[in-house]
Design an enzyme around this catalytic site. Structure first.
Site, mmCIF file in Angstrom:
data_model
loop_
_atom_site.group_PDB
_atom_site.id
_atom_site.type_symbol
_atom_site.label_atom_id
_atom_site.label_comp_id
_atom_site.label_asym_id
_atom_site.label_seq_id
_atom_site.Cartn_x
_atom_site.Cartn_y
_atom_site.Cartn_z
ATOM 1 N N GLY A 1 0.771 -1.079 0.034
ATOM 2 C CA GLY A 1 -0.063 -0.050 0.013
ATOM 3 C C GLY A 1 0.911 1.188 -0.204
ATOM 4 C CG MET A 2 0.500 6.283 -0.657
ATOM 5 S SD MET A 2 -0.811 7.198 -1.181
ATOM 6 C CE MET A 2 -1.795 7.507 0.540
ATOM 7 C CB THR B 1 -8.929 2.641 3.144
ATOM 8 O OG1 THR B 1 -8.311 2.387 1.849
ATOM 9 C CG2 THR B 1 -7.804 2.288 4.133
ATOM 10 C CB THR C 1 -8.245 6.906 10.481
ATOM 11 O OG1 THR C 1 -8.931 7.613 9.953
ATOM 12 C CG2 THR C 1 -9.300 5.700 11.250
ATOM 13 C CE1 TYR D 1 -11.039 3.224 7.310
ATOM 14 C CE2 TYR D 1 -11.243 5.468 7.865
ATOM 15 C CZ TYR D 1 -10.492 4.581 7.580
ATOM 16 O OH TYR D 1 -8.954 4.698 7.532
ATOM 17 C CE LYS E 1 -7.821 2.081 10.490
ATOM 18 N NZ LYS E 1 -6.432 0.942 10.268
#
Length: 305
Positions: free
Chosen positions: A11-12, A63, A102, A134, A138
């Site tokens: 991933g990023m 995500t 997050t 979401y 998380k």
């Protein structure tokens, strides 16, 4: 030498973290979905046993914010169930764990309106109150890690991420500047644009500082809106920032509400004696050549294909 295992390495953020560790000469193993099945407890146990990490960093996550509204059970399985399995494995192996989280764990409203002064960033110990599926999943992942690793678990919350190795707002604006005469961008959501390479650096600093377990916020300093960020990007491209037009969030219909206020405080870094990430505009300018090159390479590759 510290041995690192990075889950979600393709991933990023995971890509930048693995690269940052390798450039420092650290012993790092990066595993993607093929190498570490998020739904298989045996796969997690086997990976930790085989690689014997001192630190596990979980960059893997569901995500898709809007999709989670109708698929909360599936999002929970990834964002909390997988984190719990990793934490259980770390507890058995005596490894530390960093769980990436997050700003969506908060309500997304200016906490200053409830006391403490207008514009006060969310502190690490502010009470979470997620308003989206979401965010709930998380938050469940955070609690799973801290409950299972009370002496060796870390939660690193971040927000408004951009980087060279994935889709994100900055790269989208680079593309749209080339395609449209004007772009409409919301001007009533406040946050901190943050480079994934900077988050990677903070995670490494956190571990090497032998920090006490708990919650840390890895976002850039200062704050802006998506509109303000877009205008800065247009300026960096040599384009007229006036081509970016402000619109309210009410013009966009999305299943999951977006936080109006996502500014996170950095008090835990000050207490640790580790500098936080720098001001968002300064860091964007530093990152921009890499993002521009990555976007142009993707465009060239698509044209060649």
């Amino acid at each position: 030498m510290t041995r690192w295992l990075v889950a979600g390495a393709s991933g990023m953020l995971g890509t930048d973290l693995v690269a940052a560790l390798a450039s420092r000469g650290e012993a790092v193993t990066g595993l993607d979905r093929a190498g570490l099945d998020v739904n298989d407890a045996a796969s997690v146990t086997d990976a930790i046993t085989r690689h014997r990490p001192d630190v596990v960093v979980n960059c893997a996550a569901w995500t898709a914010v809007d999709d989670a509204e109708t698929s909360e059970e599936q999002a929970l399985a990834v964002n909390a169930g997988y984190a719990a399995r990793l934490a259980t494995g770390c507890a058995a192996a005596g490894a530390r764990m960093v769980q990436v989280s997050t700003d969506y764990v908060f309500a997304g409203e200016d906490p200053g309106r409830f006391g403490g002064g207008a514009g006060r960033p969310y502190a690490e110990d502010d009470i979470p109150a997620p308003r989206t599926a979401y965010g709930r999943t998380k938050l469940a992942g955070e609690r799973a890690v801290l409950d299972r690793l009370p002496g060796s678990g870390y939660v690193v919350r971040t927000a408004w991420l951009y980087g060279a190795h994935g889709g994100n707002f900055v790269r989208t604006m680079i593309k749209l500047e080339d395609q449209r005469p004007t772009v409409d961008v919301v001007d009533d959501q406040h946050g901190q644009p943050t480079w994934t390479a900077d988050v990677a650096g903070q995670i490494i600093a956190l571990v090497h500082a032998a920090a006490p377990p708990g919650i840390y916020h890895a976002t850039s300093g200062g704050q802006t809106t998506w509109f303000g960020l877009a205008r800065e990007i247009f300026g960096l491209l040599g384009a007229d920032p006036a081509r970016v037009r402000p619109v309210p969030s009410s013009t966009l219909s999305r299943p999951a509400p977006r936080p109006a206020y996502s500014v996170l405080g950095h008090g835990a870094w000050a207490r640790l004696g580790v500098p936080p990430i720098g001001e968002w505009r300064t860091r964007l300018h530093r990152a921009f050549p890499e993002l521009l090159a990555a976007q142009r390479a993707d465009v060239a590759g698509a044209a060649a294909g």
